[in-house]
Design a protein around this motif. Structure first.
Motif, PDB file in Angstrom:
ATOM      1  N   SER A  35       0.658   5.726 -10.705  1.00 38.94           N
ATOM      2  CA  SER A  35      -0.354   6.506 -11.421  1.00 38.94           C
ATOM      3  C   SER A  35      -0.830   5.695 -12.628  1.00 38.94           C
ATOM      4  CB  SER A  35       0.208   7.856 -11.849  1.00 38.94           C
ATOM      5  OG  SER A  35       1.324   7.677 -12.685  1.00 38.94           O
TER       6      SER A  35
ATOM      7  N   SER B 227       0.859   4.050  -3.399  1.00 36.52           N
ATOM      8  CA  SER B 227       0.523   5.480  -3.351  1.00 36.52           C
ATOM      9  C   SER B 227       1.341   6.277  -4.362  1.00 36.52           C
ATOM     10  CB  SER B 227       0.723   6.027  -1.937  1.00 36.52           C
ATOM     11  OG  SER B 227       2.095   5.995  -1.582  1.00 36.52           O
ATOM     12  N   HIS B 228       2.426   5.699  -4.888  1.00 36.29           N
ATOM     13  CA  HIS B 228       3.268   6.364  -5.880  1.00 36.29           C
ATOM     14  C   HIS B 228       2.904   5.974  -7.304  1.00 36.29           C
ATOM     15  CE1 HIS B 228       5.707   7.790  -2.593  1.00 36.29           C
ATOM     16  NE2 HIS B 228       5.909   6.559  -2.190  1.00 36.29           N
TER      17      HIS B 228
ATOM     18  N   SER C  60       0.826  -1.202   0.000  1.00 35.71           N
ATOM     19  CA  SER C  60       0.000   0.000   0.000  1.00 35.71           C
ATOM     20  C   SER C  60       0.865   1.259   0.000  1.00 35.71           C
ATOM     21  CB  SER C  60      -0.973   0.002   1.181  1.00 35.71           C
ATOM     22  OG  SER C  60      -0.303  -0.238   2.383  1.00 35.71           O
ATOM     23  N   TYR C  61       2.022   1.212   0.664  1.00 31.85           N
ATOM     24  CA  TYR C  61       2.918   2.369   0.654  1.00 31.85           C
ATOM     25  C   TYR C  61       3.395   2.673  -0.764  1.00 31.85           C
ATOM     26  CZ  TYR C  61       7.014   5.282   1.091  1.00 31.85           C
ATOM     27  OH  TYR C  61       7.919   6.295   0.922  1.00 31.85           O
TER      28      TYR C  61
END
Length: 161
Positions: free
Chosen positions: A67, A64-65, A60-61
């Motif tokens: 796209s 977040s980066h 999940s970390y």
């Protein structure tokens, strides 16, 4: 696979539900685990090669980066019989190994020890051969030269889920 644990899974098509065999909770890392530093969208990170997992995952970390296009809400079953809801599936993610780009769909999973987990969906698509004793692997795709890599050697004190 040489020296690797066996497992498997199946997909239930009636609902958006997937079976993923991520191993048993709180199992110590062992010689049967292959890890390594791979590039996910040109950012290096610690990855687990998991021939027991049906699908591949992203932390999940790290997600977040990302796209990239994603779908939502699927249910994943573990070896212990528990189900977890996966909030996102990131489609067509680029994982680079020895300057060779591969594509994989990644399910979002809360984990801290790895950027991602490459499961049987990726391993079989790229004809991966894993050698757990030497912590190495080969992509043996038809019509292309074999692509070999060596994973992380040594023992980890982290838990594998």
């Amino acid at each position: 696979m040489r020296g690797c644990p066996r497992g498997g899974g199946h997909v239930g098509w009636a609902q958006p539900r997937y079976n993923a065999f991520l191993g048993c909770p709180k199992v110590e890392s062992s010689d049967a685990v292959i890890t390594g530093i791979l590039s996910l969208y040109h950012i290096d990170g610690f990855m687990l090669f998991d021939p027991v997992s049906t699908y591949s995952y992203v932390s999940s970390y790290f997600a977040s980066h990302l796209s990239v296009r994603h779908d939502s809400l699927v249910s994943v079953s573990t070896l212990t019989g528990d189900s977890i809801v996966v909030d996102w599936v990131y489609r067509s993610c680029v994982v680079t190994i020895n300057d060779f780009d591969t594509i994989v769909d990644l399910l979002l999973l809360n984990m801290v020890d790895f950027k991602g987990i490459l499961g049987m969906d990726w391993l079989s698509q790229y004809h991966a051969i894993l050698d757990c004793h030497t912590k190495s692997g080969t992509l043996a795709m038809l019509g292309l030269p074999r692509l070999e890599w060596r994973g992380t050697l040594g023992h980890s004190t982290s838990k594998v889920v």
